[in-house]
Enzyme design. Sequence first.
Site, PDB file in Angstrom:
ATOM      1  CB  CYS A  53      -0.948  -0.001   1.195  1.00 34.21           C
ATOM      2  SG  CYS A  53      -2.229  -1.280   1.106  1.00 34.21           S
ATOM      3  CG  HIS A  58      -0.692   3.453   4.167  1.00 30.04           C
ATOM      4  ND1 HIS A  58      -0.901   2.095   4.154  1.00 30.04           N
ATOM      5  CD2 HIS A  58      -0.013   3.707   5.308  1.00 30.04           C
ATOM      6  CE1 HIS A  58      -0.370   1.553   5.236  1.00 30.04           C
ATOM      7  NE2 HIS A  58       0.180   2.518   5.945  1.00 30.04           N
TER       8      HIS A  58
END
Length: 501
Positions: free
Chosen positions: A52, A102
Site C-alpha cells: 500500500c 497511507h
Amino acid sequence: MTRPNILILMVDQLNGTLFPDGPADWLHAPNLKALAARSTRFRNAYTASPLCAPGRASFMSGQLPSRTRVFDNAAEFASDIPTYAHHLRRAGYQTCLSGKMHFVGPDQLHGFESRLTTDIYPADFGWTPDYRKPGERIDWWYHNMGSVTGAGVAEITNQMEYDDDVAFQAEQKLYDLSRGHDDRPWCLTVSFTHPHDPYVARREYWDLYEDCAHLLPEIPAMSYNDHDPHARRIFDANDWRSFDITEEDIRRSRRAYFANISYLDNKIGGILDVLERTRQEAVVVFVSDHGDMLGERGLWFKMCFYEGSARVPLMVAGPGFAPGLVDTPVSTIDVTPTLAALAGVDMDAVAPWTEGVDLAPIAGGAARGPVAMEYAAEASISPLVCLRRGKWKYTNCALDPEQLFDLDADPHELTDLAEDPAHRDTLETFRIAAAERWDLEEFDAAVRESQARRWVVYESLRNGAYFPWDYQPLRQASERYMRNHMDLNVVEENQRFPRGE
C-alpha cells in the site's frame, strides 16, 4: 488551453487480471463497465511496488520506492517530494483527497489543499519491518490467514464504515464544487480501501456471486517446497502453518472479494452520477495501488511480482484518450506526468521529479521503455526488483535466484526460464538493464538504515505522552449552513445549484 477537471478513483488491492479489457464479463460492475466503454484501458498496468504505502507514494510522485524512500508501510513520505497534487496545485488547481493514501509521517496532505477524511491506517512508524531479524514475524500487524478462514458476510465492518464515508464525502464535495464558489479547475482524488482483505461483504453484493464459476483459483495451491524462496517467505510471514485452509474458505474469500468489487462499483456509480447531475465534466482515472493473489498457487494478498499481486486495472477517460485497449506495459508512476500534461503544466518542471511517462502518447501507439517494480518490505530480507518489457518479466534479488517468464506463453508464471539455455541472451539483456538501473547492495543498505532509524524513533515516541500524526479532518461548524454572521438570503442563493430553475 482549457484545463480539465480531474477525478481520480482509486481502489485498494484490486487484481488487474480481473480487468483484461475493463471488468471481466462475469463481474457485476455496470458502472465500471460503462466507464471502461469510454476509456483507454491499459491491460498491462503495474504497480511500482506491491504494497500500500510504497505503491501509493510512487503513484503520487511518479518515482520508485528507491527514490521516494517509502520502502514499506511505515516509511515516511518526505514533504519535499513533489506529487501530482503539488504540480496541479502550483498550476492553479484545487486539490482534494477523500479517503486513503497511507501517508506516513507528520505531513498528511502532500499537496492536497483539503482532505475530507482521516486515513484508515496509522501514520506512524509502528509497522516497520526489520531486516536485522530475518524470518521474524511481527504478529500484531503482519497479515495472517485469518482473513481467509474468517471470510463471509457482514452489514458493517471497519472497512465498510470507512468507504461509506469516503463516498459520501466525495459526493458532498462534488455538490459543493458545482456551486461555483471557486473558479479554479479541480482535481478530486477519491480513494477506497476495498476490496482489500478481510474478505467480508454485505449480503446484497455477496448474493450476486452465489453461482459464480470463478470461486476457485485457476492454479491450485502448490506445495510449500515448490514455491520460490520469496513466496515461501510470504507464506511464513502470513503464519500459514497455524491455519487449515479449506476449499470452502477459498470459495468464501473469493466470493466476498468479488462482492466487494460490486460494492465499489455501486459507490463509484454514485459519485459519477453526482458528477453528471451537477453538469460537471472531468477527466476520470480509475486505478488500484496493487493487486491480490486471491489464492492462485496458494498465495494470498500481495508482496510479490506475480501478475495477481503486481498487475492493476488502469483506465483513463478524457481528451486524448480514445476508447480502446492498450497492450503496452505501463506503470502507476505514469499517472503523475499524465495528469500534469492534461493540466497544461510545464513538463520541464515535472520531468526531474518523475520516472514515469505521459500515458497519452502510449494510448496513441507510442512505445514505452521497460516497466520497473521494487519491493523491500515484510517477507523480504533484501530488496527485490522486477522489469516487465514486451512479453517478458524478469525479477532479481541479491539473495534469491533470478526469474524470467514469458507471459504470452505462460501467463500463470509457472515456467521459470532463467536457467534455460535457449533464453540465455534474453536473460543477459535483462541483467544488463537491471544492473544499469539498480545497485542492489546500495539499495539494501538504504533500506536497512531507514528501518534502524525508524525503530529508534518509534520506540522513543511511544514512551510518555504520544502525539499522533493521524490526520484530523477539520469541519468548521460555524461556517456551515446558516449562522448569524451571514445573510440568509445570500446563503440560500449561493448554496443552490442549479440556480433559477
